[in-house]
Every structure is written in structure tokens, then in C-alpha cells.
Design a protein around this motif. Structure first.
Motif, short mmCIF file in Angstrom:
data_model
loop_
_atom_site.label_atom_id
_atom_site.label_comp_id
_atom_site.label_asym_id
_atom_site.label_seq_id
_atom_site.Cartn_x
_atom_site.Cartn_y
_atom_site.Cartn_z
N TRP A 121 26.48 32.63 1.18
CA TRP A 121 26.70 32.23 -0.20
C TRP A 121 28.17 32.02 -0.55
CZ3 TRP A 121 23.04 30.47 -3.22
CH2 TRP A 121 21.72 30.81 -2.95
N ALA A 145 28.62 26.39 -8.30
CA ALA A 145 28.43 27.31 -9.43
C ALA A 145 27.42 28.41 -9.08
CB ALA A 145 27.96 26.55 -10.67
N GLU A 146 26.31 27.99 -8.49
CA GLU A 146 25.28 28.95 -8.09
C GLU A 146 25.81 29.88 -6.99
OE1 GLU A 146 20.77 29.06 -6.11
OE2 GLU A 146 21.81 27.14 -6.47
N ARG A 201 26.57 23.04 -4.51
CA ARG A 201 26.08 23.96 -5.56
C ARG A 201 27.05 25.14 -5.70
NH1 ARG A 201 20.80 26.93 -2.88
NH2 ARG A 201 21.59 27.13 -0.75
N ASN A 243 29.12 26.04 0.33
CA ASN A 243 28.11 25.42 -0.53
C ASN A 243 28.76 24.46 -1.51
OD1 ASN A 243 25.43 27.19 -0.04
ND2 ASN A 243 27.23 28.54 -0.01
N GLN A 273 28.25 32.49 -8.36
CA GLN A 273 27.56 33.57 -9.05
C GLN A 273 26.90 34.54 -8.07
OE1 GLN A 273 24.62 32.18 -11.81
NE2 GLN A 273 24.16 34.22 -12.61
N MET A 274 26.25 34.00 -7.05
CA MET A 274 25.60 34.84 -6.05
C MET A 274 26.62 35.63 -5.25
SD MET A 274 22.35 35.07 -6.00
CE MET A 274 22.29 35.82 -4.38
#
Length: 269
Positions: free
Chosen positions: A233, A243-244, A241, A238, A247-248
Motif C-alpha cells: 500500500w 489517495a486510497e 490510486r 500505487n 489512507q491505507m
């Protein structure tokens, strides 16, 4: 035994900032508040010179009502401006002390800060014959702290929100059969301790879920899972994506720190 006005004034003069007169009158929460703030920063102690007669009268009437076991009158008491302002000030004070001394803890903004502010607000709301809903006050603190996560000014909005909640759930304390009866005081702090432990347990369970680990995972398993998920992550891996992934990645780091603290605590024991 009836409380004496002269004795109360003597205790106020000799050890008022330490709450000796409040201990004598059975005002447990007020005594603790004075000990922690040295007599309401001196201002509250000086102001009490004119309020001591009403405190003595209140303590004696409380004992009389408890003996005949009359129910407490309703509706709930109004919250005065001084009490409300005191809740905010002491909440900020407790939060600032925690911010200075404990902000390095990984779960500081999730638990330590909101619970510190909540403790200060509830302590003021429990002065005298009044009290409030401790659990709702602490829940409000935890929610507000998550909104202002990471801000050094967060004790202010947390304290305001907690004070409003405490005012909305203001009520009379239950009558006590004994003059000094520390039962209410002990029950309030026992309940607070239970809430702290429950909330921290929830954080641990969430951390285990994020890292896909069983409840009794070893430190090696925690570290291995953290490194694997951090690689998967990482925002740099990544690009489509981010933003995702960001956050993860933050959630994975926080989960690792929570579980790392748990293992450090167990080793000390």
C-alpha cells in the motif's frame, strides 16, 4: 454529624488550595479539582470566602435528606455560567498538560488527549450536588479529537464540545447515606477506567484486523505483516490510486504502532 462553619473557614485558611475544607464537607469532586488546579488557580479559592456558608448549609441539608431517603428533586439543575466556563478552562488545562507530557504516544490523539480533557470537564461538572453523564462526555471528546487530529489547539474545541455535552446531561447526584461517602467519586473514576480500557481494546482489535492478524499474534508476526502490507500500500507503488493508498498506508502504520505498544507493555509486566 453537623458541619461547623468555623471549622470549615479554618480549613479553608490553612489548606484551602488543597481542598481540605471540601474534604471535610464531603465534596469529593471539588476537593480533587482543587488539588489538581491548586484551588482553581487561586481565583476559585479566594472566591470561596463568600460561598463557604452556603457550602456548609448544603452539606448539612444533604445529610438530613439522606437520612430520611427523600428522592432528589427534578427537573435537572441549571448550569451556571461560572461552572460552564470552569469546565472549558479545566478541560483545556488537562488537555494542555497531556499535550506537553504525553504527545509522543502513538494513540495520543485517539485516547489520551480526549480522555484527559473529558476528565477535566467531568470533574468540574461534578462539583457540589451536580454531575453529568461521564460516558457521553468522553464519547464527545473522542469524536471531536478525531476531527481536530494532530492540532496543538485541539484541547479548545474538544473542551467546548465536552462542556456542551455535560451541560445537556446535567443532573443531581444521587443522595448518599454517609456524609463523606466517596462512593460516587469512586464509581465515576471506576467507570472512566472501564471506558479507557474498552476503548483501547477496540483500537487493538481494529489494528489486528487491519494487519490481518489473530488476537495473540507475536511481535515477529506483527512486524512481518506490517512490512508486507506497507510495501503493498505504499503510495509510490500505487500511482493510479494514491489517495486510497495514502489512507491505507497511514492506517497500517498506526495499527503497527498500537500493537507494538501492546507488546512493549506486556514485556514490562
Amino acid at each position: 454529624m453537623a458541619k461547623k462553619l468555623l471549622i470549615t473557614y479554618a480549613l479553608w485558611a490553612m489548606g484551602g488550595p488543597l481542598g481540605l475544607h471540601h474534604i471535610y464537607l464531603g465534596r469529593d469532586s471539588h476537593a480533587l479539582l482543587w488539588i489538581l488546579t491548586f484551588g482553581g488557580f487561586g481565583i476559585g479559592w479566594a472566591r470561596e470566602f463568600f460561598r463557604i456558608p452556603s457550602y456548609v448549609s448544603e452539606a448539612n441539608h444533604e445529610a438530613e435528606r439522606a437520612q430520611v431517603r427523600h428522592p432528589r428533586a427534578t427537573p435537572p439543575p441549571p448550569v451556571g455560567l461560572i461552572r460552564f466556563a470552569g469546565q472549558i478552562c479545566v478541560g483545556i488545562y488537562f488537555g494542555s498538560v497531556a499535550l506537553i507530557s504525553l504527545s509522543s504516544l502513538s494513540f495520543f490523539y485517539f485516547l489520551v488527549l480526549p480522555l484527559s480533557v473529558g476528565a477535566g470537564v467531568h470533574l468540574v461538572s461534578s462539583v457540589g450536588q451536580q454531575t453529568s453523564d461521564l460516558q457521553k462526555t468522553l464519547i464527545t471528546c473522542i469524536i471531536t479529537s478525531s476531527i481536530f487530529y494532530g492540532s496543538n489547539l485541539s484541547p479548545l474545541p474538544i473542551s467546548i464540545a465536552a462542556s456542551v455535552t455535560a451541560a445537556q446531561h446535567n443532573t443531581f447526584k444521587p443522595l448518599r447515606p454517609e456524609p463523606l461517602g466517596g462512593g460516587f467519586y469512586e464509581e465515576s473514576w471506576r467507570k472512566m477506567l472501564e471506558i479507557i480500557l474498552n476503548e483501547y481494546s477496540k483500537k487493538e482489535m481494529e489494528a489486528l484486523k487491519i494487519l490481518s492478524l489473530p488476537e495473540e499474534a507475536s511481535l515477529e508476526e506483527v512486524t512481518r505483516s506490517y512490512r508486507e502490507l506497507a510495501k503493498v500500500w505504499h503510495p509510490d507503488h500505487n500511482p493510479k490510486r494514491q489517495a486510497e493508498a495514502q489512507q491505507m498506508f497511514i492506517q497500517i502504520q498506526e495499527a503497527y504502532e498500537i500493537l507494538l505498544d501492546r507488546h512493549k507493555t506486556r514485556r514490562k509486566k
